[in-house]
Design a protein around this motif. Structure first.
Motif, PDB file in Angstrom:
ATOM      1  N   ASN A 262      -1.438  -5.061   0.489  1.00 61.16           N
ATOM      2  CA  ASN A 262      -2.714  -5.193   1.192  1.00 61.16           C
ATOM      3  C   ASN A 262      -3.783  -5.862   0.322  1.00 61.16           C
ATOM      4  O   ASN A 262      -4.801  -6.325   0.839  1.00 61.16           O
ATOM      5  CB  ASN A 262      -3.217  -3.810   1.621  1.00 61.16           C
ATOM      6  N   HIS A 263      -3.552  -5.877  -0.987  1.00 57.44           N
ATOM      7  CA  HIS A 263      -4.477  -6.535  -1.917  1.00 57.44           C
ATOM      8  C   HIS A 263      -3.920  -7.873  -2.416  1.00 57.44           C
ATOM      9  O   HIS A 263      -4.414  -8.415  -3.405  1.00 57.44           O
ATOM     10  CB  HIS A 263      -4.752  -5.611  -3.108  1.00 57.44           C
ATOM     11  N   GLY A 264      -2.916  -8.378  -1.741  1.00 54.92           N
ATOM     12  CA  GLY A 264      -2.363  -9.680  -2.097  1.00 54.92           C
ATOM     13  C   GLY A 264      -1.494  -9.670  -3.344  1.00 54.92           C
ATOM     14  O   GLY A 264      -1.311 -10.712  -3.971  1.00 54.92           O
ATOM     15  N   ILE A 265      -0.946  -8.507  -3.706  1.00 55.71           N
ATOM     16  CA  ILE A 265      -0.132  -8.387  -4.918  1.00 55.71           C
ATOM     17  C   ILE A 265       1.281  -7.962  -4.531  1.00 55.71           C
ATOM     18  O   ILE A 265       1.479  -7.032  -3.745  1.00 55.71           O
ATOM     19  CB  ILE A 265      -0.722  -7.354  -5.892  1.00 55.71           C
ATOM     20  N   THR A 266       2.266  -8.647  -5.089  1.00 54.26           N
ATOM     21  CA  THR A 266       3.669  -8.327  -4.851  1.00 54.26           C
ATOM     22  C   THR A 266       4.198  -7.457  -5.982  1.00 54.26           C
ATOM     23  O   THR A 266       4.019  -7.789  -7.160  1.00 54.26           O
ATOM     24  CB  THR A 266       4.514  -9.616  -4.769  1.00 54.26           C
ATOM     25  N   LEU A 267       4.832  -6.342  -5.636  1.00 53.57           N
ATOM     26  CA  LEU A 267       5.460  -5.464  -6.622  1.00 53.57           C
ATOM     27  C   LEU A 267       6.973  -5.600  -6.503  1.00 53.57           C
ATOM     28  O   LEU A 267       7.548  -5.320  -5.443  1.00 53.57           O
ATOM     29  CB  LEU A 267       5.043  -4.007  -6.400  1.00 53.57           C
ATOM     30  N   ASN A 268       7.610  -6.032  -7.589  1.00 53.36           N
ATOM     31  CA  ASN A 268       9.064  -6.118  -7.660  1.00 53.36           C
ATOM     32  C   ASN A 268       9.579  -4.971  -8.516  1.00 53.36           C
ATOM     33  O   ASN A 268       9.171  -4.841  -9.666  1.00 53.36           O
ATOM     34  CB  ASN A 268       9.505  -7.451  -8.262  1.00 53.36           C
ATOM     35  N   VAL A 269      10.443  -4.144  -7.975  1.00 57.26           N
ATOM     36  CA  VAL A 269      10.949  -2.971  -8.683  1.00 57.26           C
ATOM     37  C   VAL A 269      12.444  -3.137  -8.946  1.00 57.26           C
ATOM     38  O   VAL A 269      13.209  -3.456  -8.023  1.00 57.26           O
ATOM     39  CB  VAL A 269      10.706  -1.677  -7.892  1.00 57.26           C
ATOM     40  N   GLU A 270      12.837  -2.934 -10.196  1.00 57.38           N
ATOM     41  CA  GLU A 270      14.253  -2.935 -10.567  1.00 57.38           C
ATOM     42  C   GLU A 270      14.543  -1.656 -11.343  1.00 57.38           C
ATOM     43  O   GLU A 270      13.659  -1.101 -12.010  1.00 57.38           O
ATOM     44  CB  GLU A 270      14.592  -4.161 -11.424  1.00 57.38           C
ATOM     45  N   PHE A 271      15.803  -1.223 -11.279  1.00 65.52           N
ATOM     46  CA  PHE A 271      16.213  -0.001 -11.969  1.00 65.52           C
ATOM     47  C   PHE A 271      17.311  -0.325 -12.972  1.00 65.52           C
ATOM     48  O   PHE A 271      18.161  -1.181 -12.734  1.00 65.52           O
ATOM     49  CB  PHE A 271      16.715   1.034 -10.960  1.00 65.52           C
TER      50      PHE A 271
END
Length: 332
Positions: A262-271
């Motif tokens: 919603n703030h124009g930021i992409t979160l990429n999560v890896e484990f």
């Protein structure tokens, strides 16, 4: 009664000396309170005579040393500016503040803590400028201006040295957070490195698992949203919760991801099951390694206790923070 002899002893560090820099020779009838700082910045010596006068001296290869009178203090300690006996209360207070600040600047300088010493030099110079404005004696004004000029020269030397270290990818700053220390919220550690050009952030932390650790990461993301930078992508590498909290972990991270979107930021999560290192990198070249990762705060006493919401007021676990600057920040 005159000032008593200085009793301070500072053990010289064993730093990274400049190639080819000369070891300073002790002057007659003086006791040393420090030696040269490390690195490329011009070396200093802080010396104190038995008469209670302190001096900051540059190597003979640089400009000549200058010495500073010692105010009659309740206990002997070297200071960095001449203290006036006749000045008004306001000016005298400024003189004392300048003396203590510049004394600290020299100590940090000698200890090779250049970034911190630069801040103290700048603050001390500002205080001396206020002293000049409040002093009517023209001769005293001239002496103060001379010392301001000398400190400004030293501060500029340090500033150039720090910039050169950054350009060479050799900059290193270390912060030690003591047990139960406060005042170390995320803004304190990270904000000065979040310049306007930062658009991508990498977080490696194996412990973004439990509820309070998810909140830690959320607060870190909130700092990025509020900061002067325009972050567009955050990469998180962490490890799966090994117990029954895995669903809570993945759902919490998904909620953070949706909120950041919603703030124009992409979160990429890896484990990763083998991750051990804890570090945070910005694409402007800054890298911050925290011994305990983002989870260096102690548990608050209760949900309605001071420090529950404001991390600056939350006591910390003992940990070490290392800050580096590299030419290129690697990607995962």
């Amino acid at each position: 009664m005159g000032p008593s002899p200085c009793q301070h002893t500072v053990t010289p560090p064993s730093p990274h000396r400049l190639p080819g820099s000369a070891e300073p020779q002790p002057a007659p009838a003086r006791r040393h309170v420090g030696v040269q700082p490390s690195g490329r910045a011009p070396p200093l010596r802080l010396v104190c005579s038995a008469g209670g006068r302190a001096a900051v001296e540059h190597s003979p290869h640089h400009r000549p040393g200058f010495d500073f009178s010692l105010s009659p203090p309740p206990s002997p300690h070297p200071v960095a500016v001449p203290m006036s006996r006749s000045a008004g209360d306001g000016t005298a207070a400024l003189e004392r503040a300048a003396a203590e600040t510049l004394k600290r600047a020299v100590e940090l300088d000698v200890a090779s803590r250049f970034q911190e010493s630069l801040v103290c030099y700048q603050e001390g110079i500002d205080l001396l400028l206020q002293v000049v404005r409040g002093t009517k004696d023209e001769a005293k004004k001239q002496r103060y201006r001379q010392k301001i000029s000398e400190y400004m020269t030293r501060a500029e030397d340090i500033k150039k040295y720090i910039e050169k270290e950054k350009q060479d990818g050799k900059y290193h700053k270390q912060i030690r957070i003591e047990e139960n220390a406060t005042g170390f919220g995320y803004e304190k550690l990270f904000l000065e490195y979040l310049t306007e050009i930062v658009s991508e952030v990498w977080v490696e932390d194996p412990y973004i698992r439990s509820v309070h650790q998810l909140y830690n990461f959320l607060r870190f993301c909130e700092m990025l949203v509020k900061g002067p930078c325009k972050v567009r992508t955050i990469h998180l590498l962490t490890s799966y919760d090994e117990g029954s909290g895995r669903n809570q972990q993945t759902s919490g991270l998904e909620e953070i991801k949706q909120s950041l979107r919603n703030h124009g930021i992409t979160l990429n999560v890896e484990f990763s099951s083998s991750i051990h290192d804890r570090e945070i990198r910005f694409n402007n070249g800054w890298m911050i390694k925290i011994g305990r990762g983002l989870d260096y705060f102690k548990r608050p006493q209760g949900r309605f206790s001071i420090g529950y919401c404001d991390f600056d007021l939350r006591p910390c676990h003992e940990t070490t923070v290392d800050v580096f600057h590299t030419k290129h920040t690697k990607k995962m």
